[in-house]
Design a protein around this motif. Structure first.
Motif, PDB file in Angstrom:
ATOM      1  N   MET A  69       1.235  -1.241   0.049  1.00  0.00           N
ATOM      2  CA  MET A  69       0.495  -0.426   0.312  1.00  0.00           C
ATOM      3  C   MET A  69       0.456   1.075   0.005  1.00  0.00           C
ATOM      4  O   MET A  69       0.536   2.195  -1.220  1.00  0.00           O
ATOM      5  CB  MET A  69      -0.880  -0.178   1.326  1.00  0.00           C
ATOM      6  N   THR A  70       1.977   0.816   0.889  1.00  0.00           N
ATOM      7  CA  THR A  70       2.990   2.514   1.131  1.00  0.00           C
ATOM      8  C   THR A  70       3.412   2.388  -0.484  1.00  0.00           C
ATOM      9  O   THR A  70       3.303   3.315  -0.487  1.00  0.00           O
ATOM     10  CB  THR A  70       3.932   1.912   1.848  1.00  0.00           C
ATOM     11  N   CYS A  71       3.682   2.025  -0.657  1.00  0.00           N
ATOM     12  CA  CYS A  71       4.217   2.172  -1.922  1.00  0.00           C
ATOM     13  C   CYS A  71       3.291   2.340  -3.200  1.00  0.00           C
ATOM     14  O   CYS A  71       4.100   2.833  -4.040  1.00  0.00           O
ATOM     15  CB  CYS A  71       5.398   0.377  -2.403  1.00  0.00           C
ATOM     16  N   GLN A  72       2.156   2.140  -2.984  1.00  0.00           N
ATOM     17  CA  GLN A  72       1.614   2.785  -4.316  1.00  0.00           C
ATOM     18  C   GLN A  72       0.965   3.698  -4.136  1.00  0.00           C
ATOM     19  O   GLN A  72       0.635   4.552  -4.729  1.00  0.00           O
ATOM     20  CB  GLN A  72       0.060   1.199  -4.352  1.00  0.00           C
ATOM     21  N   LEU A  73       0.776   4.383  -3.270  1.00  0.00           N
ATOM     22  CA  LEU A  73       0.832   5.595  -2.726  1.00  0.00           C
ATOM     23  C   LEU A  73       1.610   6.575  -3.118  1.00  0.00           C
ATOM     24  O   LEU A  73       1.940   7.816  -3.167  1.00  0.00           O
ATOM     25  CB  LEU A  73       0.033   5.289  -0.636  1.00  0.00           C
ATOM     26  N   ALA A  74       3.061   5.999  -2.583  1.00  0.00           N
ATOM     27  CA  ALA A  74       3.998   6.759  -3.764  1.00  0.00           C
ATOM     28  C   ALA A  74       3.783   7.307  -4.624  1.00  0.00           C
ATOM     29  O   ALA A  74       4.282   8.919  -4.579  1.00  0.00           O
ATOM     30  CB  ALA A  74       5.480   5.845  -2.623  1.00  0.00           C
ATOM     31  N   GLU A  75       3.158   6.677  -5.255  1.00  0.00           N
ATOM     32  CA  GLU A  75       3.203   6.599  -6.964  1.00  0.00           C
ATOM     33  C   GLU A  75       2.506   8.720  -7.063  1.00  0.00           C
ATOM     34  O   GLU A  75       2.676   9.822  -7.320  1.00  0.00           O
ATOM     35  CB  GLU A  75       2.088   6.063  -7.536  1.00  0.00           C
ATOM     36  N   SER A  76       1.527   9.157  -5.968  1.00  0.00           N
ATOM     37  CA  SER A  76       0.375  10.160  -5.843  1.00  0.00           C
ATOM     38  C   SER A  76       1.351  11.004  -4.947  1.00  0.00           C
ATOM     39  O   SER A  76       1.194  12.128  -5.699  1.00  0.00           O
ATOM     40  CB  SER A  76      -1.151   9.830  -5.952  1.00  0.00           C
TER      41      SER A  76
ATOM     42  N   GLU B 221      11.719   7.523   8.473  1.00  0.00           N
ATOM     43  CA  GLU B 221      10.207   7.616   8.740  1.00  0.00           C
ATOM     44  C   GLU B 221       9.792   8.066   7.146  1.00  0.00           C
ATOM     45  O   GLU B 221      10.967   8.416   6.387  1.00  0.00           O
ATOM     46  CB  GLU B 221       9.899   8.841   9.415  1.00  0.00           C
ATOM     47  N   LEU B 222       9.379   7.688   6.894  1.00  0.00           N
ATOM     48  CA  LEU B 222       7.982   7.998   4.969  1.00  0.00           C
ATOM     49  C   LEU B 222       7.507   9.118   6.238  1.00  0.00           C
ATOM     50  O   LEU B 222       6.727   9.449   6.804  1.00  0.00           O
ATOM     51  CB  LEU B 222       7.717   6.817   4.038  1.00  0.00           C
ATOM     52  N   PRO B 223       6.889  10.078   4.721  1.00  0.00           N
ATOM     53  CA  PRO B 223       6.006  11.062   4.187  1.00  0.00           C
ATOM     54  C   PRO B 223       4.303  10.231   4.988  1.00  0.00           C
ATOM     55  O   PRO B 223       3.873   9.334   4.844  1.00  0.00           O
ATOM     56  CB  PRO B 223       5.535  11.949   3.486  1.00  0.00           C
ATOM     57  N   PRO B 224       3.759  11.171   5.952  1.00  0.00           N
ATOM     58  CA  PRO B 224       2.445  10.544   6.770  1.00  0.00           C
ATOM     59  C   PRO B 224       1.818  10.498   5.725  1.00  0.00           C
ATOM     60  O   PRO B 224       0.372   9.375   5.773  1.00  0.00           O
ATOM     61  CB  PRO B 224       2.224  12.300   7.764  1.00  0.00           C
ATOM     62  N   GLU B 225       1.282  11.091   4.579  1.00  0.00           N
ATOM     63  CA  GLU B 225       0.554  10.964   3.254  1.00  0.00           C
ATOM     64  C   GLU B 225       0.783   8.592   3.078  1.00  0.00           C
ATOM     65  O   GLU B 225      -0.220   9.335   2.101  1.00  0.00           O
ATOM     66  CB  GLU B 225       0.526  11.999   1.882  1.00  0.00           C
ATOM     67  N   ILE B 226       2.085   8.884   3.138  1.00  0.00           N
ATOM     68  CA  ILE B 226       2.082   7.061   2.309  1.00  0.00           C
ATOM     69  C   ILE B 226       2.381   6.404   3.459  1.00  0.00           C
ATOM     70  O   ILE B 226       2.632   4.825   3.709  1.00  0.00           O
ATOM     71  CB  ILE B 226       3.040   7.497   1.649  1.00  0.00           C
TER      72      ILE B 226
ATOM     73  N   GLU C 148      -4.423   9.244  11.265  1.00  0.00           N
ATOM     74  CA  GLU C 148      -5.943   9.345  10.580  1.00  0.00           C
ATOM     75  C   GLU C 148      -6.691  10.317   9.975  1.00  0.00           C
ATOM     76  O   GLU C 148      -7.888  10.479   9.213  1.00  0.00           O
ATOM     77  CB  GLU C 148      -7.194   9.025  11.771  1.00  0.00           C
ATOM     78  N   ASN C 149      -5.697  11.541   9.931  1.00  0.00           N
ATOM     79  CA  ASN C 149      -5.613  12.608   8.696  1.00  0.00           C
ATOM     80  C   ASN C 149      -6.217  12.497   7.260  1.00  0.00           C
ATOM     81  O   ASN C 149      -6.320  12.634   6.570  1.00  0.00           O
ATOM     82  CB  ASN C 149      -4.948  13.944   9.039  1.00  0.00           C
ATOM     83  N   TYR C 150      -5.218  11.005   6.668  1.00  0.00           N
ATOM     84  CA  TYR C 150      -5.195  10.629   5.615  1.00  0.00           C
ATOM     85  C   TYR C 150      -6.445   9.433   5.198  1.00  0.00           C
ATOM     86  O   TYR C 150      -5.629   8.961   4.661  1.00  0.00           O
ATOM     87  CB  TYR C 150      -3.934  10.681   5.476  1.00  0.00           C
TER      88      TYR C 150
ATOM     89  N   THR D 274      -8.455  -2.783   2.674  1.00  0.00           N
ATOM     90  CA  THR D 274      -8.568  -1.327   2.152  1.00  0.00           C
ATOM     91  C   THR D 274      -7.171  -0.536   2.698  1.00  0.00           C
ATOM     92  O   THR D 274      -6.864  -0.354   4.466  1.00  0.00           O
ATOM     93  CB  THR D 274     -10.458  -0.378   2.196  1.00  0.00           C
ATOM     94  N   GLY D 275      -6.628   0.552   2.251  1.00  0.00           N
ATOM     95  CA  GLY D 275      -5.698   1.266   3.261  1.00  0.00           C
ATOM     96  C   GLY D 275      -6.309   1.343   3.989  1.00  0.00           C
ATOM     97  O   GLY D 275      -7.371   2.563   3.521  1.00  0.00           O
TER      98      GLY D 275
END
Lengths: 267, 356
Positions: free
Chosen positions: B168-175, B256-261, B266-268, B292-293
């Motif tokens: 999931m993290t790697c897929q979210l990284a795309e956007s 640490e990776l960005p909170p977006e991914i 819970e904000n994301y 589901t992510g």
């Protein structure tokens, strides 16, 4: 009639007692194995056998265990002969160390091997130069199997050589046989039954190995790891048939081996 | 002394020695056992919780067993082990696997409530000898992971929640990085049976095949993310997708990776939800898990067949108390405060009070 039976039983009371005691152990072994095999319907077992992933993993277990055992014979028999014929200071210690892989938790054994045969370590680097890798590779399965199971072969072969009368070797030597001839024509054939027993034990123990292989090589997966993966990923229902198929195949192989050794014993 | 007496003494000694463990367990060990089965990634905090809880309750012996989260639940629902407390790294597994499964020989489900009590985040564990350890950062990590001389470890998505979350993290990284090739470059050619991504209505679904087998040396797969750490230690791999709490507690460097991914916030929730992982288990009919992510949330429950439900409630009480949460925070496992119940009506009375 009754008197006769009682007398008969009385005469055989040692045999009968031992039979009863032994029966407890036999049931202890057979009931779980039987339950495991019959937990899956014949059609499920057949479908499991048709599953390529299952066949591949069982075949991988069988042949990596064979390679491991071949290495065990090549390196283990000379060591066993040496230990049987020579005494030296610290021999007891060496003999005890040989047994250590049997008692070490096998995951720890796998980690220990990783820190010798890993690509950043001495042996790993040396083998890397000739293109052999151990992590997630067949070679990794083989070394893990050798490490945990070769003690069975060494110990059994050593016992076999110790039972060969040294005078026979000396007679052969006085009759002009070279040390090599003496070993191959006298000692080795006389110890063959023990060596064969040790070989079978090593091969069998290699097939059942899980922990050490898991650390070094999860993929390609040997049968014991496939059982674990199916259990974890898909549940008991899908792991049991794989275990049953493995048990059935090993039973067939074992019975065949016993049959052939029994025949050669009779001749 | 005669030979025979000597032998008798020896026999007696041996028998006594053999019986010793029985005597021991009979006399001195009167503690009540409290079997707790937890996610592998929760072993560290669990041990600290155990120590403190046993100090408070000297008559209780907490017995910890660790597994991948899915397997934590299967220990109870399939292997019929009796456990007092279950803790999983993905709260959604409890309703998915326990609410509709009935206890053997009854019509009661294995569980009918759980509490969300802690979070975590996903990132990369590495050591100072990992290739490019000095260069890797939040914005170039996926470039480094695809370099030919870098080997990466990932947990088996079919077994460990850390595995499907890494996808999931790697897929979210795309956007997040505006680069549509990240997932493909990381995993596209790494497996014998490829992992594919399909897009429908803005939802990206990652399809995990029923046989997951890495191809070549670049990617190592293990059933449990913790086992990747042996490979990291021995230099077999350079980076491993891992939970922050595990990497920090065991003393690894952690990117640490960005909170977006990183699935921590819970904000994301909404954007995490645009990614799904689906297990394509054609032959294995029983479950077709789909995840589901969403933010990583640890869940705790007491099975309805727990042998000591009262002590179990006391332990859960302790886990979500200020004291328990302080231990979690110290072990890099951010607590959810206060803990949330998904089905408050079904909670044991002892816990209802605390949450009100």
């Amino acid at each position: 009639m009754i008197k006769k039976t009682i007398k008969y039983l009385h005469q055989r009371r040692l045999t009968l007692t031992f039979l009863l005691i032994g029966l407890v152990l036999l049931l202890f072994i057979f009931i779980p194995l039987g339950k495991m095999i019959f937990s899956s319907s014949p059609s499920t077992l057949w479908n499991t056998l048709l599953d390529k992933e299952v066949r591949d993993s069982i075949w991988l277990s069988i042949y990596t265990a064979l390679i491991a055992t071949a290495f065990g014979l090549f390196f283990g028999v000379p060591l066993a002969y040496f230990l049987a014929r020579h005494s030296f200071p610290g021999k007891r210690l060496v003999e005890s160390l040989i047994d250590v892989p049997i008692v070490v938790p096998h995951i720890a054994a796998g980690i220990a091997l990783l820190f010798v045969f890993g690509k950043s370590y001495l042996a790993g680097k040396a083998f890397d130069a000739i293109g052999i890798h151990f992590r997630d590779a067949v070679a990794g399965i083989v070394i893990a199997m050798i490490f945990v199971s070769v003690p069975f072969l060494i110990n059994s072969a050593k016992q076999g050589f110790e039972e060969v009368d040294e005078r026979l070797e000396k007679v052969a030597r006085t009759l002009g046989a070279s040390p090599w001839q003496t070993f191959f024509k006298i000692s080795l054939p006389l110890a063959r039954r023990s060596i064969f027993g040790g070989t079978v034990m090593m091969w069998a123990r290699s097939i059942s190995e899980f922990g050490a292989v898991l650390v070094l090589t999860s993929h390609p997966s040997i049968a014991s790891i496939l059982v674990y993966e199916r259990l974890e990923a898909h549940g008991l229902e899908y792991a049991l048939p794989v275990a049953s198929v493995l048990i059935i195949i090993t039973i067939v192989i074992f019975v065949a081996l016993r049959y052939f050794t029994y025949r050669s014993k009779k001749q | 002394m005669s030979m025979v007496t000597n032998r008798r003494i020896l026999t007696a000694l041996i028998v006594a020695l053999l019986l010793m463990p029985l005597l021991n367990s009979g006399c001195s060990n009167t503690k009540t056992p409290l079997p707790v089965i937890v996610a592998g990634s929760f072993m560290g905090p669990m041990e600290d919780l155990e120590a403190r809880f046993e100090e408070l309750h000297p008559d209780i012996d907490v017995q910890i067993e660790g597994h991948g989260s899915i397997q934590v639940i299967r220990q109870v629902t399939e292997l019929e082990k009796e456990a007092d407390v279950l803790i999983v790294a993905d709260h959604s597994l409890i309703p998915m696997m326990m609410y509709n499964t009935t206890i053997a020989g009854s019509d009661e489900p294995y569980a009918d409530w759980y509490l969300s009590f802690a979070t975590n985040s996903l990132g990369l564990a590495y050591t100072n000898t990992s290739a490019y350890a000095g260069e890797i950062n939040e914005s170039n990590w996926y470039e480094i992971l695809t370099k030919p001389d870098v080997a990466v470890g990932i947990a088996d998505a079919r077994i460990d929640s850390c595995g499907y979350r890494a996808f999931m993290t790697c897929q979210l990284a795309e956007s997040c990085y505006d680069n549509a090739s990240i997932f493909e470059r990381l995993f596209g050619d790494s497996f014998t049976w490829p992992i594919t991504v399909s897009v429908e209505d803005g939802i990206q679904t990652i399809h995990v095949p029923e046989i997951l087998e890495p191809k070549g040396d670049k990617l190592a797969l293990r059933g449990n993310s913790v086992w990747l750490l042996f490979l990291l230690d021995s230099g077999e791999i350079d980076y491993a997708f891992e939970y922050r709490s595990v990497a920090e507690q065991l003393g690894y460097s952690f990117l640490e990776l960005p909170p977006e991914i990183d699935l921590s916030s819970e904000n994301y929730s909404e954007s995490y939800g645009s990614v799904r992982v689906k297990m394509d288990f054609q032959r294995f009919g029983s479950v077709q898990p789909e995840f589901t992510g969403e933010p990583i949330i640890y869940g705790v429950t007491i099975p309805n067949n727990a042998p000591h439900p009262n002590i179990a409630a006391e332990f859960v009480n302790f886990l979500i108390s200020a004291q328990g949460q302080a231990i979690l925070a110290e072990d890099d496992q951010p607590p959810i405060s206060p803990a949330r119940a998904d089905n408050p009506d079904a909670l044991p009375d002892e816990l209802k009070e605390l949450l009100q």
